[in-house]
Design a protein around this motif. Structure first.
Motif, PDB file in Angstrom:
ATOM      1  N   ARG A 109      -9.345 -15.496 -14.637  1.00  0.00           N
ATOM      2  CA  ARG A 109      -7.912 -16.155 -15.216  1.00  0.00           C
ATOM      3  C   ARG A 109      -6.607 -15.279 -14.533  1.00  0.00           C
ATOM      4  N   TYR A 110      -6.853 -14.227 -14.156  1.00  0.00           N
ATOM      5  CA  TYR A 110      -5.921 -13.121 -13.430  1.00  0.00           C
ATOM      6  C   TYR A 110      -6.241 -13.131 -12.038  1.00  0.00           C
ATOM      7  N   LEU A 111      -7.425 -11.899 -11.952  1.00  0.00           N
ATOM      8  CA  LEU A 111      -7.681 -11.270 -10.584  1.00  0.00           C
ATOM      9  C   LEU A 111      -8.115 -12.634  -9.510  1.00  0.00           C
ATOM     10  N   VAL A 112      -8.886 -13.334  -9.651  1.00  0.00           N
ATOM     11  CA  VAL A 112      -9.165 -14.198  -8.837  1.00  0.00           C
ATOM     12  C   VAL A 112      -7.970 -14.957  -8.240  1.00  0.00           C
ATOM     13  N   PRO A 113      -7.080 -15.506  -8.915  1.00  0.00           N
ATOM     14  CA  PRO A 113      -5.862 -16.082  -8.566  1.00  0.00           C
ATOM     15  C   PRO A 113      -4.715 -15.162  -8.032  1.00  0.00           C
ATOM     16  N   ALA A 114      -5.035 -13.907  -8.387  1.00  0.00           N
ATOM     17  CA  ALA A 114      -4.119 -12.934  -7.685  1.00  0.00           C
ATOM     18  C   ALA A 114      -4.514 -12.670  -6.091  1.00  0.00           C
ATOM     19  N   VAL A 115      -5.808 -12.702  -6.158  1.00  0.00           N
ATOM     20  CA  VAL A 115      -6.548 -12.539  -4.808  1.00  0.00           C
ATOM     21  C   VAL A 115      -6.254 -13.646  -3.761  1.00  0.00           C
ATOM     22  N   CYS A 116      -6.152 -14.904  -4.556  1.00  0.00           N
ATOM     23  CA  CYS A 116      -6.084 -16.141  -3.767  1.00  0.00           C
ATOM     24  C   CYS A 116      -4.430 -16.199  -3.175  1.00  0.00           C
ATOM     25  N   LEU A 117      -3.650 -15.907  -3.958  1.00  0.00           N
ATOM     26  CA  LEU A 117      -2.074 -15.605  -3.758  1.00  0.00           C
ATOM     27  C   LEU A 117      -1.806 -14.718  -2.612  1.00  0.00           C
ATOM     28  N   LEU A 118      -2.511 -13.497  -2.705  1.00  0.00           N
ATOM     29  CA  LEU A 118      -2.306 -12.490  -1.740  1.00  0.00           C
ATOM     30  C   LEU A 118      -2.704 -12.887  -0.453  1.00  0.00           C
ATOM     31  N   LEU A 119      -3.971 -13.628  -0.370  1.00  0.00           N
ATOM     32  CA  LEU A 119      -4.419 -14.080   0.831  1.00  0.00           C
ATOM     33  C   LEU A 119      -3.416 -15.198   1.492  1.00  0.00           C
ATOM     34  N   VAL A 120      -2.697 -16.042   0.805  1.00  0.00           N
ATOM     35  CA  VAL A 120      -1.850 -16.873   1.208  1.00  0.00           C
ATOM     36  C   VAL A 120      -0.525 -15.897   1.656  1.00  0.00           C
ATOM     37  N   VAL A 121      -0.023 -15.003   1.082  1.00  0.00           N
ATOM     38  CA  VAL A 121       0.816 -14.036   1.710  1.00  0.00           C
ATOM     39  C   VAL A 121       0.412 -13.587   2.987  1.00  0.00           C
ATOM     40  N   ASN A 122      -0.582 -12.970   2.842  1.00  0.00           N
ATOM     41  CA  ASN A 122      -1.453 -12.359   4.206  1.00  0.00           C
ATOM     42  C   ASN A 122      -1.571 -13.279   5.148  1.00  0.00           C
ATOM     43  N   LEU A 123      -1.460 -14.486   5.123  1.00  0.00           N
ATOM     44  CA  LEU A 123      -1.605 -15.527   6.195  1.00  0.00           C
ATOM     45  C   LEU A 123      -0.137 -15.452   6.997  1.00  0.00           C
ATOM     46  N   PHE A 124       0.975 -15.260   6.476  1.00  0.00           N
ATOM     47  CA  PHE A 124       2.247 -15.271   6.827  1.00  0.00           C
ATOM     48  C   PHE A 124       2.813 -13.989   7.102  1.00  0.00           C
ATOM     49  N   TRP A 125       2.298 -12.891   6.422  1.00  0.00           N
ATOM     50  CA  TRP A 125       2.910 -11.725   6.326  1.00  0.00           C
ATOM     51  C   TRP A 125       1.801 -10.568   6.206  1.00  0.00           C
ATOM     52  N   GLN A 126       1.133 -10.214   7.713  1.00  0.00           N
ATOM     53  CA  GLN A 126      -0.171  -9.384   7.565  1.00  0.00           C
ATOM     54  C   GLN A 126       0.444  -7.949   7.409  1.00  0.00           C
ATOM     55  N   ARG A 127      -0.273  -7.218   6.490  1.00  0.00           N
ATOM     56  CA  ARG A 127       0.065  -5.792   6.311  1.00  0.00           C
ATOM     57  C   ARG A 127      -1.568  -5.206   5.951  1.00  0.00           C
ATOM     58  N   ASP A 128      -1.658  -4.062   6.442  1.00  0.00           N
ATOM     59  CA  ASP A 128      -2.804  -3.246   6.117  1.00  0.00           C
ATOM     60  C   ASP A 128      -2.943  -2.893   4.683  1.00  0.00           C
ATOM     61  N   TRP A 129      -1.899  -2.630   4.078  1.00  0.00           N
ATOM     62  CA  TRP A 129      -1.978  -2.206   2.656  1.00  0.00           C
ATOM     63  C   TRP A 129      -2.054  -3.336   1.813  1.00  0.00           C
ATOM     64  N   LEU A 130      -1.719  -4.581   2.196  1.00  0.00           N
ATOM     65  CA  LEU A 130      -2.042  -5.876   1.446  1.00  0.00           C
ATOM     66  C   LEU A 130      -3.268  -6.241   1.545  1.00  0.00           C
ATOM     67  N   GLN A 131      -3.977  -6.077   2.812  1.00  0.00           N
ATOM     68  CA  GLN A 131      -5.614  -6.351   2.846  1.00  0.00           C
ATOM     69  C   GLN A 131      -6.428  -5.292   2.013  1.00  0.00           C
ATOM     70  N   ARG A 132      -6.076  -4.091   2.176  1.00  0.00           N
ATOM     71  CA  ARG A 132      -6.729  -2.921   1.289  1.00  0.00           C
ATOM     72  C   ARG A 132      -6.763  -3.421  -0.508  1.00  0.00           C
ATOM     73  N   LEU A 133      -5.388  -3.858  -0.768  1.00  0.00           N
ATOM     74  CA  LEU A 133      -5.109  -4.386  -2.012  1.00  0.00           C
ATOM     75  C   LEU A 133      -6.287  -5.302  -2.278  1.00  0.00           C
ATOM     76  N   MET A 134      -6.384  -6.362  -1.575  1.00  0.00           N
ATOM     77  CA  MET A 134      -7.224  -7.600  -1.780  1.00  0.00           C
ATOM     78  C   MET A 134      -8.598  -7.182  -1.702  1.00  0.00           C
ATOM     79  N   VAL A 135      -8.867  -6.037  -1.021  1.00  0.00           N
ATOM     80  CA  VAL A 135     -10.392  -5.863  -1.065  1.00  0.00           C
ATOM     81  C   VAL A 135     -10.683  -4.941  -2.647  1.00  0.00           C
ATOM     82  N   LYS A 136      -9.759  -4.166  -2.853  1.00  0.00           N
ATOM     83  CA  LYS A 136      -9.914  -3.447  -4.048  1.00  0.00           C
ATOM     84  C   LYS A 136      -9.963  -4.577  -5.258  1.00  0.00           C
ATOM     85  N   LEU A 137      -9.107  -5.419  -5.154  1.00  0.00           N
ATOM     86  CA  LEU A 137      -9.204  -6.332  -6.341  1.00  0.00           C
ATOM     87  C   LEU A 137     -10.489  -7.086  -6.471  1.00  0.00           C
ATOM     88  N   VAL A 138     -10.946  -7.325  -5.107  1.00  0.00           N
ATOM     89  CA  VAL A 138     -12.304  -8.306  -5.281  1.00  0.00           C
ATOM     90  C   VAL A 138     -13.590  -7.090  -5.690  1.00  0.00           C
TER      91      VAL A 138
END
Length: 272
Positions: A109-138
């Motif tokens: 309900r919350y974590l998977v959608p958050a990861v998907c939205l962060l992936l969208v952000v990462n497509l256009f605004w790549q940051r290392d801390w953003l990628q680490r956050l996605m891996v931690k959420l997964v």
């Protein structure tokens, strides 16, 4: 360049659709009690076992008070104290029962959608801390979804080993309580004689001593059953959770990074 931009747009739309699907459909479907019927039934059987042990210990404690004299009174007090310990185990079982469905609901309900939205952000605004956050959420999503089934699997192995012993404890309690009642009945029939020699002659003291030995054995069996319940319901879930957390920290400590969505393009230089 246009093809790369188009590819990003398609991936972004796919991630948004995945987030909506997880939020609106998968969260309800994967957290349905019918999907986890096996785990829930196992927890309910464990709950019934704990409640049976708690009732048996209370009955034994009350029955011990029927034994003539105060020899077995400390054992009765100890059996009465076990009720609070069984209550703790019962609370842990109910917590596991609710977490079975709640963890999947929160994850999808919350974590998977958050990861998907962060992936969208990462497509256009790549940051290392953003990628680490996605891996931690997964990793966190995997942990909370797997901890209860994994702990139930380990607990089931131990419970199957001691199931006969626990059933024998409950059966022995019924026999012991019946013996206590018979001993108390013998005392009443003897006219309540206060003379110790008269009680020995009527066999009351001898019967009470036999019952006391049974009660001591019964107390040891209750302590063993309580130890098994605490290990399977409290210790193993905590150990499994800590193991998953340690494993997730180990994986995240390997500098895991997501692949770049857009390769570096070197402009073509024409020869002069």
């Amino acid at each position: 360049m246009k093809s790369i931009t188009k590819q990003k747009a398609v991936m972004a739309i796919a991630m948004i659709l995945a987030a909506v699907l997880s939020f609106a459909v998968l969260a309800g479907a994967l957290s349905a009690p019918s999907l986890h019927a096996g785990t829930i039934n196992a927890l309910e059987e464990k709950r019934d076992t704990v409640m049976g042990l708690a009732a048996a210990s209370a009955a034994a404690s009350a029955g011990i008070t029927l034994i003539p004299g105060d020899v077995a009174t400390p054992i009765a007090d100890k059996l009465a104290d076990l009720s609070s310990a069984f209550l703790v185990v019962l609370c842990a079982i109910y917590l596991e029962k609710y977490l079975v469905t709640m963890t999947f609901y929160v994850a999808f309900r919350y974590l998977v959608p958050a990861v998907c939205l962060l992936l969208v952000v990462n497509l256009f605004w790549q940051r290392d801390w953003l990628q680490r956050l996605m891996v931690k959420l997964v990793a966190f999503t995997v942990v909370i979804c797997a901890v209860v089934p994994a702990s139930m699997g380990l607990s089931g192995m131990i419970e199957r080993t001691y199931s006969d012993s626990i059933e024998q404890t409950i059966a022995s309690t019924e026999q012991a309580v019946e013996s206590m009642e018979n001993a108390a009945g013998d005392e009443e029939e003897s006219g309540g004689l206060g003379d110790l020699l008269g009680q020995v002659v009527n066999g009351v003291t001898q019967a009470a001593e036999q019952v006391t030995e049974q009660v001591k054995t019964l107390l040891s069996r209750f302590l063993e059953a309580l130890a098994v319940m605490i290990v399977t319901s409290c210790v193993i879930p905590a150990v499994v959770l800590l193991s998953f957390v340690w494993l997730a920290n180990t994986i995240l400590g390997m500098n895991v990074t997501l692949p770049k969505s857009m390769p570096h393009i070197v402009p073509h230089r024409s020869k002069v």
